[in-house]
Enzyme design. Structure first.
Site, PDB file in Angstrom:
ATOM      1  N   ASN A  80       0.804  -1.221   0.000  1.00 42.69           N
ATOM      2  CA  ASN A  80       0.000   0.000   0.000  1.00 42.69           C
ATOM      3  C   ASN A  80       0.840   1.275   0.000  1.00 42.69           C
ATOM      4  OD1 ASN A  80       0.949  -0.151   2.576  1.00 42.69           O
ATOM      5  ND2 ASN A  80      -1.046  -0.153   3.593  1.00 42.69           N
ATOM      6  N   HIS A 118       2.874   6.080  11.671  1.00 42.53           N
ATOM      7  CA  HIS A 118       1.654   5.458  12.179  1.00 42.53           C
ATOM      8  C   HIS A 118       1.805   3.995  12.601  1.00 42.53           C
ATOM      9  CE1 HIS A 118       0.593   5.520   7.605  1.00 42.53           C
ATOM     10  NE2 HIS A 118       1.100   4.346   7.882  1.00 42.53           N
ATOM     11  N   GLY A 156      -6.262   8.524   1.925  1.00 41.62           N
ATOM     12  CA  GLY A 156      -7.400   7.661   1.598  1.00 41.62           C
ATOM     13  C   GLY A 156      -6.971   6.663   0.540  1.00 41.62           C
ATOM     14  N   HIS A 196      -5.402   6.710  10.866  1.00 39.03           N
ATOM     15  CA  HIS A 196      -4.231   6.793   9.975  1.00 39.03           C
ATOM     16  C   HIS A 196      -4.578   6.645   8.502  1.00 39.03           C
ATOM     17  CE1 HIS A 196      -4.395   2.556   9.120  1.00 39.03           C
ATOM     18  NE2 HIS A 196      -3.179   2.506   8.630  1.00 39.03           N
ATOM     19  N   GLY A 197      -5.827   6.319   8.179  1.00 39.28           N
ATOM     20  CA  GLY A 197      -6.165   6.141   6.769  1.00 39.28           C
ATOM     21  C   GLY A 197      -7.600   5.708   6.635  1.00 39.28           C
TER      22      GLY A 197
END
Lengths: 151, 493
Positions: free
Chosen positions: B215, B341, B391, B416-417
């Site tokens: 990611n 994070h 995002g 965190h997302g």
């Protein structure tokens, strides 16, 4: 090229999990290693011209620990030397530390080849095998292994 | 907790959760739990949260020795291993509190940095493919990517681990001002390279300045909505201005540190007689030799990650300047902030009237301190610490600001997302026969990705709606929404 092993993927939200069956404990260790590499790159794309004997030790009597150490060791061959593995032959599996040994132990001959980006389609980066929901169990139908990899 | 006084008006119960304040759900302390669990979510996010095993993991974390007040989960919570992703837990060393590598994860100090610019969206209009292709070329990405700045010696890697982002700055990658705008100045002083094994050092030699895969991404976007003008101005984020976001971590070095110490902790658990519901939570008392060594090694990996993102940012800025045929100064490229994070840090927090030194585990959670906190740089005194919330590729990212409420209620932590909702294998199946790059392009997002599989796994519908996640943080007062960023292009491994 090696044949692809049989396993089912577990639906895990963030990571990749698999479940597999083997007839005995030795083949369960070999089979799990084959499945891990099949997740990384389909095993039928990997040759077997490269080989090495590896020794892995774990805590005595701790099957889960030995499994995680075994897979971590093989994964390290890939992450450090870019060796994709396809065949695994365990020559010695000692979980209970026989003969007064203080550790469990695996000695195995593993085969594979160096990764070639043109031929090998790497599907996922596995960071590590995890203990989360790890299951290595003998059932009437043989050994069942369930493991989740951090990806 | 400030929410305690509101308890009476919230008695909704859902799947074993009781709503104790607006968007705050509690799991009662039962069995071996040492504290209750608390989950931040609204009605929209709750069904998904109830459907995976993240909540079971919140309960598991509540079993850790020395855990203080609550086992917390942010609204982007989902099933991980050990801790849930989005999990926050504080442990007190004076009460036998433990540190758990499973509360940090393999990608130690995975984090995000955001760069602002004076470029307007119109300025880059049709140059996005050129920009993304240049970033894709100049910042090595993909599995095991290497060679951004050549191979380092083992000695160099030890210096990186000791010095963090400063190592990069002293070698010409960036400026002192960048360090001021990085969490902890881009360096944890508790790092001790002698606690890091040979394998980790070896893996670290070739990966400074590389993105990796999964990611991780580099994204070019623009500010498409401003919610808080004063804070946006303090962060240098103007409506319509172009931004650069980098998401990566400590690469193979961090994974190896985690792996090595998880192994150490397996022994520590029996040595210290710790009873855990999940072996992946293996841990040791913070004050034990094993705990101290892990924290020192984890700090090394964290520092490596900061150096990594610092170098990547400099490579990316050069890349952008090259495409735009202007200097970085002319383009006004300037670091807004860098947050981590995945980390465990010793921080002082007020608990029950007194201040205590606690080990804060943030696994998929971002620090969110108010401006007055000593650890927030002077330039953000009035605004608060920027909280960066990427995002998915196709929708939005957000910048929020930390608050006092966060400090009081969540040990200064926020989301965190977006948080995943779909497994990677399901995402791959759903993506079969589709051209995701084309679909994203039609949405106005240009994508350059090394692996097709990565692109499929990271498709937008694999994630929760990040706006919902950020709104829960806003409603609960944990992090104040400042701006929304819309992606224009993404480079991925």
């Amino acid at each position: 090229m090696a044949e692809r092993p049989h396993y089912t993927e577990i639906d895990h939200t963030a990571d990749v999990g698999i479940e597999l069956r083997s007839h005995d404990l030795v083949s369960a260790f070999e089979h799990t290693a084959a499945c891990m590499f099949d997740l990384i790159c389909r095993l039928d794309e990997i040759g077997s011209g490269w080989s090495r004997r590896v020794t892995v030790v774990g805590r005595r009597g701790d099957l889960e620990h030995l499994m995680v150490r075994w897979l971590s060791e093989l994964l390290y061959l890939f992450t450090s030397s870019r060796i994709l593995l396809s065949r695994f032959t365990i020559e010695e599996l000692d979980v209970e530390g026989r003969g007064g040994m203080s550790e469990s132990r695996i000695v195995a001959l593993v085969h594979g080849e160096r990764m070639d980006e043109d031929r090998h389609n790497v599907r996922v980066e596995i960071k590590a095998p995890t203990y989360h929901s790890l299951r290595i169990e003998e059932t009437p139908e043989g050994w069942v292994v369930r493991i989740i990899f951090d990806t | 907790m400030s929410s305690g006084s509101r308890r009476k008006s919230y008695s909704t119960s859902r799947g074993g959760l009781t709503e104790v304040a607006d968007c705050v759900w509690e799991i009662a302390q039962t069995g071996g739990m040492r504290v209750p669990g608390r989950i931040y979510a609204d009605e929209k996010l709750l069904p998904q949260i109830l459907s995976d095993k993240g909540l079971e993991q919140v309960v598991n974390v509540a079993h850790l020795p020395g855990v203080v007040r609550y086992s917390l989960a942010m609204p982007d919570i989902h099933w991980g291993y050990g801790f849930p992703i989005g999990g926050v837990a504080a442990t007190d060393p004076s009460e036998g509190g433990v540190v758990s590598p499973g509360g940090v994860g393999y990608d130690i100090n995975c984090g995000v940095r955001l760069v602002a610019s004076r470029m307007r969206r119109e300025d880059v209009g049709d140059r996005i493919p050129d920009l993304i292709n240049a970033l894709f070329r100049d910042v090595p990405c993909g599995l095991g990517s290497s060679g951004a700045i050549g191979n380092l010696s083992q000695r160099d890697v030890r210096d990186v681990m000791a010095e963090g982002a400063r190592w990069a700055v002293t070698r010409g990658y960036g400026t002192e001002a960048d360090l001021d705008r990085t969490e902890d100045g881009g360096r944890l002083s508790s790092a001790d390279p002698s606690t890091v094994g040979k394998r980790a050092v070896e893996r670290g030699r070739s990966q400074v300045g590389t993105l990796g895969s999964g990611n991780h991404f580099i994204e070019v976007g623009f500010v498409d909505n401003v919610y808080d003008k004063a804070r946006a101005a303090a962060f240098g984020l103007e409506l319509g201005s172009v931004t650069l976001m980098i998401h990566s971590g400590s690469r193979g070095l961090g994974y190896q540190v985690c792996d090595d110490y998880l192994n150490v902790m397996q022994g520590a658990v029996s040595k210290y007689g710790i009873d855990l519901p999940d072996r992946q939570l293996a841990c040791a008392p913070i004050e034990s030799p094993e705990g101290k060594r892990y924290l020192a090694a984890m700090a090394c990996a964290a520092n490596y990650a900061w150096a990594n993102r610092q170098v990547m940012m400099v490579l990316a800025k050069r890349s952008i300047a090259g495409v735009m045929k202007a200097s970085e100064a002319e383009l006004g490229l300037r670091l807004v902030y860098d947050v981590c994070h995945n980390i465990a840090k010793m921080e002082r927090h007020k608990v029950g009237g007194g201040e205590r030194l606690l080990c804060i585990h943030r696994k998929g959670a971002t620090r969110a301190f108010p401006g007055e906190h000593d650890d927030v740089p002077d330039c953000y005194r009035s605004a608060g610490q920027p909280v960066l919330i990427p995002g998915d590729m196709g929708t939005y990212s957000f910048v929020s600001a930390g608050t006092f409420t966060a400090l009081e209620d969540t040990f200064g932590s926020s989301c965190h997302g977006a948080g995943r909702v779909m497994s990677r294998s399901k995402a791959r199946k759903m993506a079969r026969g589709r051209n995701l790059a084309d679909e994203l392009r039609r949405k106005g997002v240009y994508v350059a990705a090394k692996g097709k599989a990565t692109l499929a796994e990271e498709m937008p519908s694999a994630y929760k709606n990040v706006s919902d996640v950020v709104d829960v943080m806003e409603r609960t007062g944990i992090a104040r929404k400042v701006v929304r960023l819309k992606p224009l292009g993404v480079a991925k491994g």
